[in-house]
Design a protein around this motif. Sequence first.
Motif, PDB file in Angstrom:
ATOM      1  N   SER A  50     -41.353  -2.201 -29.496  1.00  0.00           N
ATOM      2  CA  SER A  50     -40.581  -3.389 -29.117  1.00  0.00           C
ATOM      3  C   SER A  50     -39.896  -4.040 -30.322  1.00  0.00           C
ATOM      4  O   SER A  50     -38.828  -4.631 -30.184  1.00  0.00           O
ATOM      5  N   SER A  51     -40.473  -3.920 -31.515  1.00  0.00           N
ATOM      6  CA  SER A  51     -39.822  -4.486 -32.695  1.00  0.00           C
ATOM      7  C   SER A  51     -38.511  -3.763 -33.005  1.00  0.00           C
ATOM      8  O   SER A  51     -37.559  -4.371 -33.471  1.00  0.00           O
ATOM      9  N   PHE A  52     -38.457  -2.467 -32.723  1.00  0.00           N
ATOM     10  CA  PHE A  52     -37.217  -1.714 -32.918  1.00  0.00           C
ATOM     11  C   PHE A  52     -36.268  -1.912 -31.739  1.00  0.00           C
ATOM     12  O   PHE A  52     -35.053  -1.915 -31.910  1.00  0.00           O
ATOM     13  N   GLU A  53     -36.823  -2.063 -30.564  1.00  0.00           N
ATOM     14  CA  GLU A  53     -35.997  -2.205 -29.364  1.00  0.00           C
ATOM     15  C   GLU A  53     -35.052  -3.400 -29.474  1.00  0.00           C
ATOM     16  O   GLU A  53     -33.878  -3.307 -29.134  1.00  0.00           O
ATOM     17  N   VAL A  54     -35.555  -4.511 -29.959  1.00  0.00           N
ATOM     18  CA  VAL A  54     -34.748  -5.725 -30.080  1.00  0.00           C
ATOM     19  C   VAL A  54     -33.520  -5.479 -30.956  1.00  0.00           C
ATOM     20  O   VAL A  54     -32.411  -5.876 -30.617  1.00  0.00           O
ATOM     21  N   GLU A  55     -33.704  -4.793 -32.055  1.00  0.00           N
ATOM     22  CA  GLU A  55     -32.602  -4.569 -32.986  1.00  0.00           C
ATOM     23  C   GLU A  55     -31.695  -3.416 -32.576  1.00  0.00           C
ATOM     24  O   GLU A  55     -30.496  -3.449 -32.819  1.00  0.00           O
ATOM     25  N   PHE A  62     -31.623   2.587 -25.540  1.00  0.00           N
ATOM     26  CA  PHE A  62     -32.174   2.108 -24.274  1.00  0.00           C
ATOM     27  C   PHE A  62     -33.620   2.569 -24.161  1.00  0.00           C
ATOM     28  O   PHE A  62     -33.937   3.720 -24.457  1.00  0.00           O
ATOM     29  N   ARG A  63     -34.467   1.667 -23.698  1.00  0.00           N
ATOM     30  CA  ARG A  63     -35.885   2.004 -23.515  1.00  0.00           C
ATOM     31  C   ARG A  63     -36.059   2.643 -22.138  1.00  0.00           C
ATOM     32  O   ARG A  63     -35.941   1.971 -21.116  1.00  0.00           O
ATOM     33  N   VAL A  64     -36.309   3.939 -22.118  1.00  0.00           N
ATOM     34  CA  VAL A  64     -36.393   4.679 -20.857  1.00  0.00           C
ATOM     35  C   VAL A  64     -37.797   4.695 -20.271  1.00  0.00           C
ATOM     36  O   VAL A  64     -37.968   5.010 -19.098  1.00  0.00           O
ATOM     37  N   SER A  65     -38.790   4.364 -21.085  1.00  0.00           N
ATOM     38  CA  SER A  65     -40.168   4.319 -20.598  1.00  0.00           C
ATOM     39  C   SER A  65     -40.991   3.434 -21.532  1.00  0.00           C
ATOM     40  O   SER A  65     -40.479   2.911 -22.519  1.00  0.00           O
ATOM     41  N   ARG A  66     -42.244   3.305 -21.199  1.00  0.00           N
ATOM     42  CA  ARG A  66     -43.142   2.451 -21.988  1.00  0.00           C
ATOM     43  C   ARG A  66     -43.193   2.867 -23.452  1.00  0.00           C
ATOM     44  O   ARG A  66     -43.370   2.036 -24.332  1.00  0.00           O
ATOM     45  N   ASN A  67     -43.017   4.163 -23.718  1.00  0.00           N
ATOM     46  CA  ASN A  67     -43.205   4.638 -25.087  1.00  0.00           C
ATOM     47  C   ASN A  67     -41.988   5.330 -25.710  1.00  0.00           C
ATOM     48  O   ASN A  67     -42.113   5.934 -26.762  1.00  0.00           O
ATOM     49  N   THR A  68     -40.809   5.232 -25.081  1.00  0.00           N
ATOM     50  CA  THR A  68     -39.656   5.962 -25.621  1.00  0.00           C
ATOM     51  C   THR A  68     -38.379   5.126 -25.590  1.00  0.00           C
ATOM     52  O   THR A  68     -38.040   4.522 -24.584  1.00  0.00           O
ATOM     53  N   LEU A  69     -37.675   5.169 -26.715  1.00  0.00           N
ATOM     54  CA  LEU A  69     -36.384   4.511 -26.885  1.00  0.00           C
ATOM     55  C   LEU A  69     -35.383   5.605 -27.246  1.00  0.00           C
ATOM     56  O   LEU A  69     -35.642   6.381 -28.167  1.00  0.00           O
ATOM     57  N   VAL A  70     -34.263   5.718 -26.504  1.00  0.00           N
ATOM     58  CA  VAL A  70     -33.310   6.797 -26.763  1.00  0.00           C
ATOM     59  C   VAL A  70     -31.952   6.235 -27.176  1.00  0.00           C
ATOM     60  O   VAL A  70     -31.557   5.147 -26.766  1.00  0.00           O
TER      61      VAL A  70
END
Length: 111
Positions: A50-55, A62-70
Amino acid sequence: MTKNGFLIIENKDKINRIKIDTISHIICEDYLLTIVKTDNSHLYCCKSLSSFEVELTKNDFFRVSRNTLVNLRYVVTFYKKPKPIIQMTNKKEISVSRRRVNDFVKKYKLL
């Protein structure tokens, strides 16, 4: 932390500066982030996804699942059935959570 198109990854013993455009996807497993680059090299970091997701959502991630950002720029194909899966340019297949499919499709079409 992002700065001038780069992601700064700070570990105990070193600091890496990665060009955001070269990141294919990020996977989190047991509090260990694996940053997969387009050349299939890997970097590891102990931070929350989540710290990377924000930036990174500002940079077509895009966060496609609980544990993956693509990185949406490297998604080649989206398979809707039998279960939602995306295929990346490096041939890696990643599952998309059912709850995130509609949001993923909207953002992917806008790209």
